[in-house]
Each structure stands twice: as C-alpha cells, then as structure tokens.
Design a protein around this motif. Structure first.
Motif, PDB file in Angstrom:
ATOM      1  N   GLY A   1      23.368  14.501   1.837  1.00  0.00           N
ATOM      2  CA  GLY A   1      22.638  14.388   3.096  1.00  0.00           C
ATOM      3  C   GLY A   1      21.142  14.234   2.943  1.00  0.00           C
ATOM      4  N   LEU A   2      20.637  13.982   1.722  1.00  0.00           N
ATOM      5  CA  LEU A   2      19.199  13.865   1.525  1.00  0.00           C
ATOM      6  C   LEU A   2      18.620  12.630   2.185  1.00  0.00           C
ATOM      7  CD1 LEU A   2      19.624  16.173  -0.564  1.00  0.00           C
ATOM      8  CD2 LEU A   2      17.877  15.048  -1.969  1.00  0.00           C
TER       9      LEU A   2
ATOM     10  N   GLU B   1      18.704  11.999  10.549  1.00  0.00           N
ATOM     11  CA  GLU B   1      18.324  13.141  11.371  1.00  0.00           C
ATOM     12  C   GLU B   1      17.456  14.133  10.600  1.00  0.00           C
ATOM     13  OE1 GLU B   1      22.568  13.709   9.824  1.00  0.00           O
ATOM     14  OE2 GLU B   1      21.367  12.127  10.785  1.00  0.00           O
ATOM     15  N   ARG B   2      17.420  14.054   9.288  1.00  0.00           N
ATOM     16  CA  ARG B   2      16.579  14.952   8.501  1.00  0.00           C
ATOM     17  C   ARG B   2      15.134  14.494   8.442  1.00  0.00           C
ATOM     18  NH1 ARG B   2      13.999  14.807   4.383  1.00  0.00           N
ATOM     19  NH2 ARG B   2      14.681  12.694   3.956  1.00  0.00           N
ATOM     20  N   LYS B   3      14.885  13.238   8.681  1.00  0.00           N
ATOM     21  CA  LYS B   3      13.546  12.669   8.495  1.00  0.00           C
ATOM     22  C   LYS B   3      12.586  13.173   9.572  1.00  0.00           C
ATOM     23  CE  LYS B   3      15.334   8.547   6.200  1.00  0.00           C
ATOM     24  NZ  LYS B   3      14.877   8.984   4.874  1.00  0.00           N
ATOM     25  N   ARG B   4      11.352  13.452   9.149  1.00  0.00           N
ATOM     26  CA  ARG B   4      10.321  13.965  10.052  1.00  0.00           C
ATOM     27  C   ARG B   4       9.585  12.803  10.719  1.00  0.00           C
ATOM     28  NH1 ARG B   4      10.937  16.861   5.554  1.00  0.00           N
ATOM     29  NH2 ARG B   4       9.911  15.196   4.403  1.00  0.00           N
TER      30      ARG B   4
ATOM     31  N   ALA C   1      12.396  15.106  -0.093  1.00  0.00           N
ATOM     32  CA  ALA C   1      13.268  15.553   1.001  1.00  0.00           C
ATOM     33  C   ALA C   1      12.880  16.950   1.489  1.00  0.00           C
ATOM     34  CB  ALA C   1      14.725  15.533   0.546  1.00  0.00           C
TER      35      ALA C   1
ATOM     36  N   GLN D   1       7.418  19.553   3.721  1.00  0.00           N
ATOM     37  CA  GLN D   1       7.153  19.816   5.129  1.00  0.00           C
ATOM     38  C   GLN D   1       6.196  18.784   5.721  1.00  0.00           C
ATOM     39  OE1 GLN D   1       8.766  22.277   6.854  1.00  0.00           O
ATOM     40  NE2 GLN D   1       9.900  22.432   4.940  1.00  0.00           N
TER      41      GLN D   1
ATOM     42  N   ASP E   1      10.339   9.851   4.673  1.00  0.00           N
ATOM     43  CA  ASP E   1      10.467   9.796   6.132  1.00  0.00           C
ATOM     44  C   ASP E   1      10.200   8.398   6.669  1.00  0.00           C
ATOM     45  OD1 ASP E   1      10.822  12.741   6.585  1.00  0.00           O
ATOM     46  OD2 ASP E   1       8.893  12.768   5.557  1.00  0.00           O
TER      47      ASP E   1
END
Length: 446
Positions: free
Chosen positions: A123-124, A128-131, A224, A227, A248
């Motif tokens: 899932g890296l 939906e994980r991207k800022r 990944a 922050q 991202d």
C-alpha cells in the motif's frame, strides 16, 4: 513419391524455413555485442548481435527504436528481446526486436519490478495515502546534485516564476553506491526539521543503472513515511522510479516540478492588478454612494433651518445651565443646613455634656427620691400596723389571753379539737397566756 513433388522454389523453401523458425522459437532474450549499427532515413535500425564465435543479423523497426533510452553504437553490450524469423528475399534468418537495453539493466529491471510489486502490495503507492500539496509553498528543500543540470533548471524556473520562494539546496550524490543512503538521510532530516512546506527530489535523465539510487527500498519507505509532502522529478518523462510512485506528486522533468510547485509571478501580478482594479471600482462606488448620502443630508439640513435650530439649542442649553445652577445651589444650601444641624446635634450629643446634664438631673431628682422613699416607708409602716392589728384580732393567742387554752398532742404537736381525739394516758400540752402546761389524760370526757 513422384520426384516433381519434392522440387521447391527458393521462395517456397524460405517460406517453409521461416514458418519453421517462427514456430520453433518463441519470444527470446539474447545478450550480445552490437556490430555494424546502421540507421537509414526510414528510422529503422539494423545491426548484428555477436559474441566471440558467431553473429546474427537483427533489426529494430522505427516505432520501437524511438523509445530507446540510449544511443546504440558498435561494441556496446546489450540485452535484446525479439522473435526469430527469416528474411525471404536473401534467405537470411534474423532477430526482429521489440525491446533492447544496455546489458546489466536486465537484472536491475527484474529487481525493480519485484520490489515495486512488493511495495505496491503493502500500500505504499496507494492514492489515498498521498498528502495534498500546500496551496502556497513558502519554503522548499531541493535534494539533488549541486552541479547537475537538474538543479540549474529548477532554480532557473523558480527564480523566473516566483522569486519570493525560500529555497534550500541540500546537496547530495544522485548516483552511485552511497547515493541512496545520503538522499534518505537528507530527506529524513528535512522532514524532521519541520521547516519546509515541500521537499523536492530531482536529478536528470540516465540509464536504469544511473537512476538506481531512486529505486532504493529504504528511500522509498522514507518518502512514504514523510510528514512533509514530497515531489519526485527523476529522469525524463519516460523514466519511472520507485520514488515517483511513493512521492505525493510526480513531475515528468525537474523544470515541470518547479512549475507545479509555484505560481507564475506574471499570473499573480495580473491577479493583483485585477484585484486592485476591483478595489478601485468598489471604492469609487462606495464614494459615490457616500457623496449621495451627504447631498441628501445637506438638503435635509438646509430644509430644517440649521441656524434657527442652533439658536434654539443654544437657548435650551442656557436654560438648562441656569436650571442646573439653581438646582446645584439648592442642593448646596440644603447640604450646608444639614451639615450645620449635624454639627449642633454632634455638639449637643457630646458624652461630657450628656454626663453633666444627667448629673444635674440626678441632683434635682435626689430630694424627690428621698421624699418619695420616706413617704413610702410611712405608708408601709401604717399598713404593717393595720395588718398586725388584724392578725392579733384573729390570732388564737388573743383567745388564750381571754382565759382559754390550746391543747396539742405532745408527740406530733397536732391540735386537739375533740375528746374523741385522745385516749387515757395520752400526753398533751395546754398553751395558756403566759406558758405551757403538760397534762395527762385520765379519762376523756363523754
């Protein structure tokens, strides 16, 4: 079998041989050295693939040759993929390629695909994980080689589009064995500092081996986990690294990354000019409305006779001032009278004066008290004598004085009123006027 059925023309023979070759050999990989490289105006490429003991003709036609990431030249070692066929016109078999890369990239490519599949399964690379990118980037960290063309392109575009941006160049190796660890350390330090709105990883194009530092697993995981939003612009538009998938935002080139990060100052200036024009328009509109209100107010003021209203207000002011002065005087005089009265009361109520007055009153009342006490004593003496006379009149002693006696029992002193109360032998006492006589009952009277 008839002899004529075994006779083939060269074309027929070559067709049979081609079908046999194509059917017997599927898609194959060949690692060899390039030789006799030619590229005519048609855009096709022709060359030989050879080793120390043999060679085979090969062709890479135009649509495929345009996607090569390197320039083929004699003596270069390559890894080629294609199908074996036979060129019927010459009766020569050859390898028609659909892919070719520099030797050594094959193993890297397989390692790249395996690592990519594993990290993608974790899932890296999930969207939906991207800022999200910040609306306005104030501080930017650029991790790249300080001498490469990429940093010059990025800084040039940033200076041209938005000179106010604060840019910190974090110099690093971008290829070689220690490049990935250095880039990862700089990325983590920039993220931990909290100073930057965006971190940009960038370098120019190159082979898969040149870009291999940006396929490092530790770097990919650091991107990944960051922050701070990370933008990746590695290589050319057709180059894809694992850093691109984990970042991202992926830009096809360093210059495009710079354009995506900051607005064009010309657009901002145009926007500011539009806002300024809008503000001037609003100010003019507001000023016009204010002037209209002022005109209406002036008309109302003139219609109401401001001079007369001013004089009336002055008279009212004077009248109120006189009334206020009169009220103030009255209150002042009342307060003065109250103060004088309070002073008199205070003087009259002084403890010494009250004590003197009470002493004088006591002296005046003392004779009256003595006379009243004397009169009360005389009245009490008279009343006492009268009571004594009354008591003597009803006292049994008075009866005794007239010759009677009073009998009482000796044991308990009870009064004997009847002979029936005594028995023979009872001791009695008879009280007469001048004493007591002890008697003994012989026989009670009948």
């Amino acid at each position: 079998m008839d002899r004529s059925t075994q006779i083939l023309t060269p074309s027929q023979l070559n067709i049979l041989a081609r079908d046999l070759l194509e059917g017997a050999f599927p898609l194959i990989w060949v690692e060899a050295e390039l030789g006799s490289v030619t590229r005519p105006a048609s855009g096709h490429m022709y060359f030989t693939l050879k080793d120390a003991r043999a060679q085979i003709r090969a062709a890479l036609f135009k649509p495929k040759s345009q996607w090569l990431k390197f320039v083929p030249r004699d003596g270069m070692r390559v890894l080629a993929r294609g199908r074996l066929t036979l060129y019927e016109a010459r009766g020569e078999y050859q390898l028609v390629l659909d892919h070719m890369e520099e030797a050594g990239e094959g193993a890297l490519r397989r390692a790249y695909e395996q690592l990519k599949a594993r990290l993608e399964a974790e899932g890296l690379f999930a969207a939906e994980r991207k800022r999200p990118m910040p609306a306005h980037v104030r501080r930017l960290a650029v991790i790249t080689s300080p001498t490469g063309a990429a940093v010059r392109d990025v800084l040039s575009v940033l200076q041209r589009r938005f000179p106010l941006l604060e840019v910190d160049l974090l110099p690093s190796l971008v290829q070689g064995d220690s490049a990935a660890a250095q880039i990862t350390a700089l990325l983590r330090a920039a993220d931990a500092s909290g100073r930057y709105d965006v971190i940009l990883l960038t370098r120019g194009g190159g082979s898969l081996e040149d870009l291999w530092a940006f396929n490092d697993e530790h770097l990919t995981r650091a991107i990944a986990a960051s922050q701070t939003p990370v933008v990746s612009a590695v290589g050319h538009e057709t180059d894809f690294s694992l850093a691109d998938f984990a970042a991202d935002l992926r830009a096809p080139t360093p210059s495009v990354a710079a354009e995506l990060l900051v607005p064009d100052q010309r657009d901002l200036q145009l926007h500011v000019r539009r806002l300024a024009a809008r503000m001037v328009q609003l100010q003019r509109h507001g000023l016009g409305q204010a002037m209209q209100r002022a005109d209406r107010a002036l008309l109302r003021l003139n219609a109401q006779g401001p001079q007369a209203r001013l004089q009336l207000m002055q008279r009212r002011h004077q009248d109120l001032a006189r009334r206020l002065a009169g009220v103030w005087r009255q209150q002042h005089e009342r307060r003065q009278a109250q103060l004088r009265h309070a002073a008199v009361v205070l003087r009259n109520g002084h403890p010494q004066r009250r004590l003197d007055a009470l002493r004088e009153r006591l002296q005046r009342l003392q004779p009256r008290a003595d006379a009243a006490i004397g009169r009360q004593l005389q009245r009490d003496q008279l009343r006492l004598r009268a009571l004594a006379r009354s008591m003597e009149a009803v006292s049994p002693l008075a009866t005794v004085a007239r010759g009677y006696s009073i009998l009482t029992r000796e044991d308990d002193g009870s009064l004997v009123r009847s002979p029936l109360q005594v028995s023979p032998g009872d001791a009695l006492k008879a009280r007469v006027q001048d004493g007591v006589i002890e008697v003994v009952v012989k026989e009670p009277a009948r």
